[in-house]
Design an enzyme around this catalytic site. Structure first.
Site, PDB file in Angstrom:
ATOM      1  N   CYS A   1       0.842  -1.207   0.000  1.00 23.06           N
ATOM      2  CA  CYS A   1       0.000   0.000   0.000  1.00 23.06           C
ATOM      3  C   CYS A   1       0.870   1.248   0.000  1.00 23.06           C
ATOM      4  CB  CYS A   1      -0.929  -0.019   1.215  1.00 23.06           C
ATOM      5  SG  CYS A   1      -2.029   1.401   1.313  1.00 23.06           S
TER       6      CYS A   1
ATOM      7  N   CYS B   1      -0.410   4.173   2.035  1.00 22.56           N
ATOM      8  CA  CYS B   1      -0.268   4.013   3.487  1.00 22.56           C
ATOM      9  C   CYS B   1       1.175   4.240   3.917  1.00 22.56           C
ATOM     10  CB  CYS B   1      -0.627   2.597   3.935  1.00 22.56           C
ATOM     11  SG  CYS B   1      -2.229   2.021   3.414  1.00 22.56           S
ATOM     12  N   ASP B   2       2.096   3.639   3.183  1.00 27.55           N
ATOM     13  CA  ASP B   2       3.451   3.468   3.702  1.00 27.55           C
ATOM     14  C   ASP B   2       4.511   4.313   3.011  1.00 27.55           C
ATOM     15  OD1 ASP B   2       2.221   1.619   5.303  1.00 27.55           O
ATOM     16  OD2 ASP B   2       2.790  -0.096   4.084  1.00 27.55           O
TER      17      ASP B   2
END
Lengths: 107, 309
Positions: free
Chosen positions: B136, B139-140
């Site tokens: 992701c 997200c990261d």
């Protein structure tokens, strides 16, 4: 109904590292879809297991130094701390039954 | 005897929510199991969607899903943020069990469980997940500020994530096993024009290196078979998706790759009263708009089925 409290660099030592009960720390951020999805589940665990496990949330965007210290490279990451040490790491959002199973020894 | 619903929709995302809008407007009082952590589907982890008709300025994936969700709710769909964990679909009355242990009975079921991230399938990929390996980017990506990251894949998702990662990373190396991309031209051109993105063609990731944290990748040239190692701080896997059909294996006819087989130009599965839509049935297109289209078909098919019931 209580929900997970936010922790910051100011109270991380006292709330997490010095805690006498196990602490579940939810490393999250506003921009992270899976974090927003798992947030309410973490809140439910906080209220349902109050007294057994303390549940707190750490905003990795605002508290980047702590996230870095614990090597967080993916969120959500749920870390269990016992006696100031990380004893369990759960990476990624999981449904509640799966989380409860992973956390069973601390509940 | 508990209530028997007309239709339960399993899964959200463009397919599930569109099915819900149509079924609700047909006064079928649909129940939607959105998924406890997958509500909204794959678009929840994307940034800007530029190709959904009606949004000339683009729309953020989560905002688009929120709008669809509200539209379904407005017409009376009942949305439940939980997972279905068990389904018995062969009888006239379908029985579904959710993650909280509740049982739901329905005359018709629309399956819209979508797809999950595909893994490369390496032991160390799993072991170093959250230690440099991620699925992701939105997200990261933040954790790879000024780092050198690899991304594996050749489709639109890989291009979008590669571009997104250049906001943080000092360099993004896109690793692809062929010498041309599957991605749409606009996305491929954008990635190729990005000075922070380098391409490593004809290359496969065969191992992820690192003890407690990822330090690099072992690579193999797909043309001459030579192997090499290269240092990376992170690996983003964007090699596509696999249909989330594990709950219905053995009940519903699936093809060799696990996609639900539907009859002709319809959403009908091999079981009467069970319909499928979205990424769960789609090998080929896998777009938000095609998922929404098949979600509409599933609701119309379910409506016709129920009216003749």
């Amino acid at each position: 109904m209580s929900s997970a409290q936010a922790v910051t660099v100011a109270n991380f030592e006292a709330e997490v590292l010095q805690s006498t009960t196990p602490v579940l720390v939810d490393f999250w951020a506003e921009w992270c879809g899976p974090c927003r999805a798992v947030g309410p589940i973490v809140d439910e665990i906080a209220s349902e297991y109050a007294g057994k496990i303390k549940v707190v949330k750490l905003n990795t965007d605002e508290e980047a130094a702590i996230a870095m210290k614990y090597g967080i490279m993916s969120i959500p990451t749920l870390n269990v701390f016992v006696g100031g040490q990380v004893v369990k790491t759960i990476v990624g959002a999981k449904p509640k039954p799966a989380l409860l199973k992973e956390l069973s020894e601390y509940l | 005897m508990s209530e028997i619903h007309n239709v339960v929709i399993v899964g959200s995302g463009p397919a599930g929510y569109t099915a819900a809008v149509y079924a609700a407007r047909a006064q079928l009082n649909p129940i939607v199991y959105e998924g406890s952590i997958t509500a909204g589907g794959a678009l929840m982890n994307t940034t800007e969607v530029e190709n959904f008709p009606g949004f000339p300025e683009g729309v953020m994936g989560p905002d688009l899903m929120d709008a669809m969700r509200k539209q379904a709710e407005k017409f009376g769909a009942k949305l439940i943020t939980d997972d279905i964990v068990e389904m018995k679909l062969d009888g006239e009355i379908k029985v579904l069990t959710d993650g909280s242990g509740n049982t739901m009975k329905a005359k018709a079921v629309i399956l819209a469980t979508g797809s999950a991230y595909k893994e490369i399938g390496l032991t160390n990929e799993k072991r170093l997940s959250g230690r440099g390996v991620s699925w992701c980017a939105t997200c990261d990506g933040f954790f790879f500020r000024e780092k050198v990251v690899a991304i594996v894949g050749g489709g639109d998702s890989a291009m979008e994530e590669a571009n997104f990662l250049t906001r943080f990373a000092s360099k993004v190396v896109l690793i692809h096993r062929r010498d041309s991309l599957r991605a749409s031209k606009i996305m491929a051109d954008r990635a190729m024009a990005n000075p922070k993105i380098e391409f490593l063609w004809n290359t496969e990731v065969i191992d992820v290196l690192g003890a407690d944290q990822m330090t690099g990748l072992k690579l193999k040239n797909t043309v001459d078979g030579t192997e090499s190692e290269q240092d990376f701080d992170g690996l983003f896997v964007a090699i596509g998706h696999v249909p989330r059909s594990e709950l219905i294996v053995g009940q519903i006819d699936l093809d060799a790759e696990g996609y639900v087989k539907v009859q002709g130009r319809s959403s009908k599965t091999n079981l009467t009263g069970v319909f499928a839509c979205g990424d769960l049935v789609d090998h080929t297109y896998r777009q938000a708009i095609t998922a929404a289209g098949t979600g509409c078909e599933a609701a119309l098919d379910a409506e016709r089925f129920l009216s003749g019931h």
